[in-house]
Write an enzyme that holds these catalytic residues in place. Structure first.
Site, mmCIF file in Angstrom:
data_model
loop_
_atom_site.group_PDB
_atom_site.id
_atom_site.type_symbol
_atom_site.label_atom_id
_atom_site.label_comp_id
_atom_site.label_asym_id
_atom_site.label_seq_id
_atom_site.Cartn_x
_atom_site.Cartn_y
_atom_site.Cartn_z
ATOM 1 C CG MET A 25 -1.974 -1.071 1.225
ATOM 2 S SD MET A 25 -3.028 -1.014 2.717
ATOM 3 C CE MET A 25 -1.895 -1.735 3.925
ATOM 4 C CD GLN A 78 2.799 -3.393 -6.019
ATOM 5 O OE1 GLN A 78 2.530 -2.233 -5.736
ATOM 6 N NE2 GLN A 78 1.903 -4.382 -5.939
ATOM 7 C CB CYS A 108 -2.300 0.820 -8.293
ATOM 8 S SG CYS A 108 -2.524 2.469 -7.570
ATOM 9 C CE LYS A 147 -2.762 -6.380 -3.934
ATOM 10 N NZ LYS A 147 -3.919 -5.582 -4.363
ATOM 11 N N GLY A 232 -4.934 -5.714 3.343
ATOM 12 C CA GLY A 232 -4.514 -4.346 3.093
ATOM 13 C C GLY A 232 -5.082 -3.391 4.118
#
Length: 346
Positions: A25, A78, A108, A147, A232
């Site tokens: 995050m 990431q 995202c 992801k 998350g």
């Protein structure tokens, strides 16, 4: 009873110690928070999204995001971008700097990311997805994970096709957020698509989205057949959730909630690591959002929480912030402290 180690997911050569993962995050999963979540039970933690453009890595923000000193492995980084060659080079450079897992962000939903044809915007172009995955996997010797979301919108729910592309490219594990990009974080996550993805591929699949309790984590794992849950927003202000989920999955019963003394210790330690990592000026400001999340998680009175957050946000130094936390637990008349069952609104 103890979990059979053979039932635990692996990412390449890395066998995870449990089935609970901290999601990446931006602005949240910095080194202090990653270390805290790992200590409290996360089996794997993933760092904040890093741009694939190395020319931007000289900024203080990027340097801090790439700082994994002192962290136990496997260290997962990431990366985000829309250019296959640039993402491959970013993966290679991060692996050279100690990354043991490279995760590619195609989930995202933020406008500033999607407008650059990165993040979940990539899900609209399956040919580009395949090109990126092939390039990054070929560039590094460490495992590459991905992801994603279920698709761009309800009419473009292509998560299963993306998952098959990923497996064909050599992706070692796939995390799926149960929303489309169009949903952002509104409504409720759905898990049918995650179940379909798990049925379509043989690599580990991690279920993500709205996981905020041990019971829900267990239900989602059972429903989807996923290999692990990725937590998350549910961990913001509640880093104990990882240990609680792991305990429930192992024993089928709730772990006792942390005591007031345990919460105070974790909050103080978290603030101290933020102050040390960022320096006092920046650390004090970043601590404000985390303290707000801690308060909201254990609130019995929204008005009291709002007042406490306003007072904390006005503090300008580390010592005052630590004293404030002590007041929460020690002086009811002055700070309406957090008790074992929530914040008193006296």
């Amino acid at each position: 009873m103890p979990i059979d180690a053979s039932a635990l997911p692996s990412i390449g050569r890395h066998r995870l110690p449990n089935r609970v993962i901290l999601a990446p995050m931006a602005g949240v999963t910095d080194r202090p928070f990653r270390q805290l979540c790992r200590r409290l039970g996360a089996g794997l933690v993933v760092g904040e999204m890093v741009t694939s453009d190395p020319s931007l890595w000289h900024t203080r923000k990027s340097r801090l995001r790439m700082d994994h000193r002192g962290e136990p492995g496997p260290r997962a980084v990431q990366i985000a971008g829309g250019d296959a060659a640039m993402l491959a080079e970013a993966a290679r450079l991060n692996a050279e700097q100690g990354a043991e897992i490279i995760d590619i962000n195609m989930g995202c939903p933020a406008k500033k990311v999607c407008y650059k044809a990165a993040g979940s915007a990539l899900l609209r172009d399956e040919r580009l997805v395949a090109e990126i995955l092939d390039a990054v996997v070929a560039a590094v010797d460490v495992p590459v994970t991905l992801k994603i979301r279920t698709g761009w919108c309800a009419e473009s729910n292509n998560g299963v096709r993306i998952a098959r592309l990923a497996e064909n490219a050599g992706i070692q594990a796939l995390a799926v957020h149960g929303r489309t990009r169009e949903q952002r974080y509104t409504g409720h996550a759905e898990y049918d698509t995650i179940a379909a993805i798990k049925a379509a591929v043989s690599m580990p699949v991690f279920a993500n989205g709205d996981i905020d309790s041990p019971e829900k984590a267990a239900r989602i794992l059972d429903y989807t057949g996923a290999d692990a849950v990725m937590v998350g927003r549910g961990a913001q202000g509640n880093p104990w959730l990882f240990g609680e989920i792991d305990h429930y999955l192992r024993h089928g019963q709730r772990l006792a909630a942390p005591s007031a003394a345990q919460r105070r210790e974790v909050m103080r330690d978290h603030l101290a690591t933020l102050h040390a990592f960022y320096g006092e000026h920046m650390g004090v400001r970043i601590a404000r959002k985390h303290l707000g999340w801690y308060l909201a998680r254990h609130a019995s009175d929204a008005h009291a929480v709002k007042a406490l957050r306003a007072r904390f946000n006005a503090l300008e130094n580390a010592q005052a912030q630590q004293y404030f936390v002590d007041q929460l637990f020690r002086h009811p008349a002055d700070a309406r402290p957090m008790a074992s069952d929530g914040i008193s609104a006296a």
